[in-house]
Design a protein around this motif. Structure first.
Motif, mmCIF file in Angstrom:
data_model
loop_
_atom_site.group_PDB
_atom_site.id
_atom_site.type_symbol
_atom_site.label_atom_id
_atom_site.label_comp_id
_atom_site.label_asym_id
_atom_site.label_seq_id
_atom_site.Cartn_x
_atom_site.Cartn_y
_atom_site.Cartn_z
ATOM 1 N N ALA A 66 -41.073 -3.259 -5.416
ATOM 2 C CA ALA A 66 -39.853 -3.352 -4.739
ATOM 3 C C ALA A 66 -39.203 -4.702 -5.458
ATOM 4 N N TYR A 67 -37.827 -4.824 -5.598
ATOM 5 C CA TYR A 67 -37.258 -6.261 -6.290
ATOM 6 C C TYR A 67 -36.196 -6.827 -5.219
ATOM 7 N N TYR A 68 -36.405 -7.893 -4.921
ATOM 8 C CA TYR A 68 -35.439 -8.484 -4.081
ATOM 9 C C TYR A 68 -34.747 -9.865 -4.708
ATOM 10 N N GLU A 69 -33.724 -9.710 -4.884
ATOM 11 C CA GLU A 69 -32.807 -10.988 -5.269
ATOM 12 C C GLU A 69 -32.649 -11.901 -4.200
ATOM 13 N N ILE A 70 -32.686 -13.302 -4.426
ATOM 14 C CA ILE A 70 -32.938 -14.336 -3.313
ATOM 15 C C ILE A 70 -31.419 -15.063 -3.327
ATOM 16 N N PRO A 71 -30.736 -14.688 -2.123
ATOM 17 C CA PRO A 71 -29.462 -15.387 -1.982
ATOM 18 C C PRO A 71 -29.473 -17.125 -2.081
ATOM 19 N N LYS A 72 -28.452 -17.648 -2.720
ATOM 20 C CA LYS A 72 -28.251 -18.865 -2.852
ATOM 21 C C LYS A 72 -28.735 -19.700 -1.681
ATOM 22 N N GLU A 73 -28.202 -19.150 -0.563
ATOM 23 C CA GLU A 73 -28.422 -19.769 0.668
ATOM 24 C C GLU A 73 -29.893 -20.134 0.875
ATOM 25 N N ARG A 74 -30.532 -19.008 0.666
ATOM 26 C CA ARG A 74 -31.960 -18.850 0.920
ATOM 27 C C ARG A 74 -32.637 -19.952 -0.049
ATOM 28 N N LEU A 75 -32.321 -19.779 -1.205
ATOM 29 C CA LEU A 75 -32.923 -20.692 -2.349
ATOM 30 C C LEU A 75 -32.825 -22.281 -1.759
ATOM 31 N N LYS A 76 -31.663 -22.570 -1.318
ATOM 32 C CA LYS A 76 -31.437 -24.193 -0.818
ATOM 33 C C LYS A 76 -32.292 -24.409 0.274
ATOM 34 N N VAL A 102 -34.483 -15.431 -13.464
ATOM 35 C CA VAL A 102 -35.827 -15.898 -13.172
ATOM 36 C C VAL A 102 -36.453 -14.711 -12.074
ATOM 37 N N ILE A 103 -37.525 -13.961 -12.873
ATOM 38 C CA ILE A 103 -38.333 -13.227 -11.953
ATOM 39 C C ILE A 103 -39.862 -13.746 -11.925
ATOM 40 N N ASP A 104 -40.182 -13.663 -10.600
ATOM 41 C CA ASP A 104 -41.497 -13.881 -10.265
ATOM 42 C C ASP A 104 -42.244 -12.698 -9.885
ATOM 43 N N TYR A 105 -43.351 -12.386 -10.524
ATOM 44 C CA TYR A 105 -44.417 -11.176 -10.209
ATOM 45 C C TYR A 105 -45.013 -11.332 -9.067
ATOM 46 N N LYS A 106 -45.372 -10.603 -8.159
ATOM 47 C CA LYS A 106 -46.376 -10.461 -6.938
ATOM 48 C C LYS A 106 -47.136 -9.322 -6.773
ATOM 49 N N SER A 107 -48.275 -9.129 -7.129
ATOM 50 C CA SER A 107 -49.246 -7.840 -7.018
ATOM 51 C C SER A 107 -49.518 -7.948 -5.402
ATOM 52 N N THR A 108 -49.494 -7.119 -4.861
ATOM 53 C CA THR A 108 -49.852 -7.187 -3.213
ATOM 54 C C THR A 108 -50.157 -5.843 -2.783
ATOM 55 N N LYS A 109 -51.069 -5.796 -1.942
ATOM 56 C CA LYS A 109 -51.594 -4.349 -1.196
ATOM 57 C C LYS A 109 -50.393 -4.045 -0.297
ATOM 58 N N GLN A 110 -49.589 -4.850 0.216
ATOM 59 C CA GLN A 110 -48.538 -4.353 1.065
ATOM 60 C C GLN A 110 -47.205 -4.855 0.513
ATOM 61 N N ILE A 111 -46.199 -4.021 0.019
ATOM 62 C CA ILE A 111 -45.078 -4.720 -0.344
ATOM 63 C C ILE A 111 -44.127 -4.549 0.970
ATOM 64 N N PRO A 112 -43.290 -5.676 1.067
ATOM 65 C CA PRO A 112 -42.381 -6.346 2.078
ATOM 66 C C PRO A 112 -41.174 -5.128 1.925
ATOM 67 N N LYS A 113 -40.819 -4.600 3.041
ATOM 68 C CA LYS A 113 -39.657 -3.738 3.159
ATOM 69 C C LYS A 113 -38.258 -4.260 3.046
ATOM 70 N N SER A 114 -38.338 -5.628 2.985
ATOM 71 C CA SER A 114 -37.157 -6.286 2.904
ATOM 72 C C SER A 114 -37.527 -7.798 2.361
ATOM 73 N N LEU A 115 -36.326 -8.674 1.967
ATOM 74 C CA LEU A 115 -36.411 -9.981 1.858
ATOM 75 C C LEU A 115 -36.755 -10.717 3.185
ATOM 76 N N ASP A 116 -36.374 -10.129 4.229
ATOM 77 C CA ASP A 116 -36.406 -10.855 5.368
ATOM 78 C C ASP A 116 -37.959 -10.589 5.982
ATOM 79 N N THR A 117 -38.680 -9.775 5.375
ATOM 80 C CA THR A 117 -40.146 -9.627 5.869
ATOM 81 C C THR A 117 -41.140 -10.006 4.627
ATOM 82 N N ALA A 118 -40.482 -10.560 3.651
ATOM 83 C CA ALA A 118 -41.096 -11.069 2.687
ATOM 84 C C ALA A 118 -41.948 -12.475 2.926
#
Length: 255
Positions: free
Chosen positions: A185-195, A137-153
């Motif tokens: 930029a695309y980031y897959e979310i780890p299961k632990e973070r989903l939980k 499952v992919i969620d789109y996000k249009s944004t003026k500033q793309i996060p550099k990593s999942l940790d900064t999303a």
């Protein structure tokens, strides 16, 4: 009194009670709807047009379609329309770079009953795209500033997917595709973070229901949180901000 009659928990409502609770009270207790803003329309238009391209529409026709969608949905600024148009190819290319093409389903509904989750109200949501072959499952996000990593999303983006992960039986992979007018930029979310994301959403659902049980009047709702910061972007629409101010005016005047 059931303050939340016909209420369904959603990711958006959980985010609002956390980030701008006065807006939650304004809408769901006093019935004040916030006008749709260009940022919301921008994301919807770019995502919907990207989906059409993935389904075979030419990019040129998608740009024409974006103008029609923008006008129909009440978009105001030509600058924001152009931004949305520039996001479209980045969203499409981001999908293609993952070796994904036509999605299996779009805007799929995910639901949970109150009984399933030991709540008083049901849960509802809609994801953007589902691809069956990689079970993603992919969620789109249009944004003026793309996060550099999942940790900064934005954590709200991740938590929303955690809710959908739970509602789909913890069976799917989930990722976020960010696009700006110049990059993606695309980031897959780890299961632990989903939980973790689901647990945070669930806490906010419980908070909403617990607060509703405790409030005997609309005044109780207003007094449950401090006055809002009207200079924040949550109140950038001045007409709407004034309506919220009026809710609190009586409390301030009467002590």
């Amino acid at each position: 009194m059931d303050w939340l009659k016909d209420f369904r928990h959603t990711a958006s409502k959980c985010k609002t009670i956390k980030n701008a609770p006065q807006k939650f009270i304004g809408k769901y207790i006093f019935g004040l709807d916030e006008p749709t803003n260009d940022n919301m329309i921008r994301g919807n238009v770019s995502g919907d047009c990207a989906y059409e391209v993935l389904n075979g529409m030419s990019m040129e026709d998608a740009i024409v379609l974006s103008v029609k969608m923008w006008n129909e949905r009440g978009g105001q600024s030509d600058t924001n329309l152009k931004f949305a148009q520039k996001c479209i190819p980045h969203l499409v290319e981001g999908i293609e770079e993952l070796q994904l093409f036509k999605p299996t389903s779009v805007e799929g509904v995910v639901e949970g009953t109150a009984e399933q989750f030991n709540l008083k109200k049901p849960i509802y949501g809609r994801y953007d795209l589902y691809f069956e072959k990689p079970n993603l499952v992919i969620d789109y996000k249009s944004t003026k500033q793309i996060p550099k990593s999942l940790d900064t999303a934005n954590e709200d983006d991740i938590d929303q997917q955690g809710l959908y992960w739970k509602l789909t039986g913890e069976k799917h992979r989930f990722g976020l595709l960010y696009a700006s007018s110049t990059n993606r930029a695309y980031y897959e979310i780890p299961k632990e973070r989903l939980k973790e994301g689901f647990e945070k959403m669930y806490y906010n659902m419980q908070f909403i229901e617990n607060l509703s049980d405790k409030c005997d009047s609309k005044l109780d709702w207003l007094l449950s949180f401090p006055l809002p910061n009207y200079s924040s972007f949550y109140y950038s629409n001045k007409e709407y901000a004034n309506k919220i101010k009026q809710l609190y005016k009586g409390v301030l005047n009467n002590g």
